[in-house]
Design a protein around this motif. Sequence first.
Motif, PDB file in Angstrom:
ATOM      1  N   LEU A  14       0.747  -1.238  -0.084  1.00  0.00           N
ATOM      2  CA  LEU A  14      -0.169  -0.145  -0.106  1.00  0.00           C
ATOM      3  C   LEU A  14       0.863   1.247  -0.146  1.00  0.00           C
ATOM      4  CD1 LEU A  14      -2.769  -1.064   2.682  1.00  0.00           C
ATOM      5  CD2 LEU A  14      -2.847  -1.066   0.042  1.00  0.00           C
ATOM      6  N   ARG A  15       2.095   1.427   0.859  1.00  0.00           N
ATOM      7  CA  ARG A  15       2.931   2.392   0.947  1.00  0.00           C
ATOM      8  C   ARG A  15       3.775   2.783  -0.407  1.00  0.00           C
ATOM      9  NH1 ARG A  15       4.443   0.435   6.745  1.00  0.00           N
ATOM     10  NH2 ARG A  15       2.566   0.953   7.774  1.00  0.00           N
ATOM     11  N   VAL A  20       2.841   6.071  -6.798  1.00  0.00           N
ATOM     12  CA  VAL A  20       2.582   5.987  -8.351  1.00  0.00           C
ATOM     13  C   VAL A  20       1.055   6.157  -8.559  1.00  0.00           C
ATOM     14  CG1 VAL A  20       2.685   4.086  -9.914  1.00  0.00           C
ATOM     15  CG2 VAL A  20       4.297   3.967  -8.206  1.00  0.00           C
ATOM     16  N   VAL A  21       0.115   5.773  -7.802  1.00  0.00           N
ATOM     17  CA  VAL A  21      -1.201   6.110  -8.048  1.00  0.00           C
ATOM     18  C   VAL A  21      -1.127   7.483  -8.029  1.00  0.00           C
ATOM     19  CG1 VAL A  21      -3.311   6.315  -6.789  1.00  0.00           C
ATOM     20  CG2 VAL A  21      -2.201   4.136  -6.734  1.00  0.00           C
ATOM     21  N   LEU A  22      -0.597   8.446  -7.329  1.00  0.00           N
ATOM     22  CA  LEU A  22      -1.010   9.811  -7.337  1.00  0.00           C
ATOM     23  C   LEU A  22      -0.354  10.254  -8.549  1.00  0.00           C
ATOM     24  CD1 LEU A  22       0.054  10.527  -3.598  1.00  0.00           C
ATOM     25  CD2 LEU A  22      -2.146  10.874  -4.690  1.00  0.00           C
ATOM     26  N   TRP A 159      -6.549   6.897  -2.157  1.00  0.00           N
ATOM     27  CA  TRP A 159      -7.786   6.117  -2.362  1.00  0.00           C
ATOM     28  C   TRP A 159      -9.001   6.900  -2.537  1.00  0.00           C
ATOM     29  CZ3 TRP A 159      -7.107   2.612   3.063  1.00  0.00           C
ATOM     30  CH2 TRP A 159      -5.887   2.143   2.799  1.00  0.00           C
ATOM     31  N   ALA A 160      -8.994   7.843  -1.731  1.00  0.00           N
ATOM     32  CA  ALA A 160     -10.360   8.907  -2.060  1.00  0.00           C
ATOM     33  C   ALA A 160     -10.225   9.765  -3.219  1.00  0.00           C
ATOM     34  CB  ALA A 160     -10.233   9.893  -0.919  1.00  0.00           C
ATOM     35  N   PHE A 252      -5.496   2.284 -10.462  1.00  0.00           N
ATOM     36  CA  PHE A 252      -5.116   2.085  -9.216  1.00  0.00           C
ATOM     37  C   PHE A 252      -4.621   0.710  -9.320  1.00  0.00           C
ATOM     38  CE2 PHE A 252      -6.699   0.352  -5.054  1.00  0.00           C
ATOM     39  CZ  PHE A 252      -5.708   1.041  -4.227  1.00  0.00           C
ATOM     40  N   LEU A 253      -5.232  -0.411  -9.840  1.00  0.00           N
ATOM     41  CA  LEU A 253      -5.200  -1.664 -10.034  1.00  0.00           C
ATOM     42  C   LEU A 253      -3.586  -2.048 -10.472  1.00  0.00           C
ATOM     43  CD1 LEU A 253      -8.582  -3.303 -10.847  1.00  0.00           C
ATOM     44  CD2 LEU A 253      -7.299  -3.331  -8.686  1.00  0.00           C
TER      45      LEU A 253
END
Length: 309
Positions: A14-15, A20-22, A159-160, A252-253
């Motif tokens: 998760l960390r 990468v998500v952002l 996530w939000a 996200f995935l």
Amino acid sequence: MSDIFNIGLLQNTLRTTTPVVLAALGIMMTDHVGIMNIGMDGMMLCGAFFAVLGSCFLGSWGMGLLTALAVGLVLGLFFGVLVIKFKSDEFIIGVALNIFAGGLTVFLLRTIFGVAGAFSGSQELPIYGLPRLNWPWLDSIPLIGPLLGGNTLLVYASWALVALCYLFIYKTPMGFWMRAAGEHPESLRAAGISPEKMKYLASLLCGLFSGLAGAHLSLGYLTMFTENMSASRGFIAVACCIFGRSNPPKIFLAALLFGFIDALGLRLQSVGISSNLTSMAPYVVTVVMMVWVVRRAEHKKQKLALLRG
């Protein structure tokens, strides 16, 4: 095997996924308006450095986060002006931005903090990292509590933001206009809305996301700044954006897959596997992802040609 595949691996996943998500969400914004920003790696690096700078000199993690956002906004505007107003090649500007950020952060690190390589704070200039959030009611839940609890603010925020970006892009007029600016700019202009304004908006949002991603690296994932600490995550974010078809949940995935491979590589080092081999794994996965995307596109083209023929 229990030393590798345990709850700690999922926590690290998760960390490592968060930056990468952002970054990928930022690239998604520009991709929807027809611009591919490959300068995200450099923008993240600047965000990471200035987050530490703001944290040290302004005395709080909040000010460090605001400093990173401000720098990201400036870089996003800089990128937008060159690409949108002056019609510069977006790939050349992206590469130049990456080179510029690498040199700038090394110079400022040695000039301001007087160190080379890394800065982890000092007695006179401590780094204030992002707080870790804990909820007693969540900690009491087996497996879920240890997995989801104790993360920094930006982990939960990412996530939000995935959900908010999905709603923004696909459920609001502004998101529709942004997509139209990339797909049918003349039709959008005929409707009385400037495609250039939508592109500037996307570039600024991309800059804000890069600031968040960089701040997570230096104030959340680690509480320090090291030279080139973005470690090509910006390019991996580009791959996640392409692999996820610029759709936030799919992005996200894809980023979660990278985060898992990255976290697994760190765990494998503890059992004697060479760090050179484990650090290569996420980039191998990225190459495989891109090859799959290209082959899928070619297959669709061939299928469409057969249908037309």
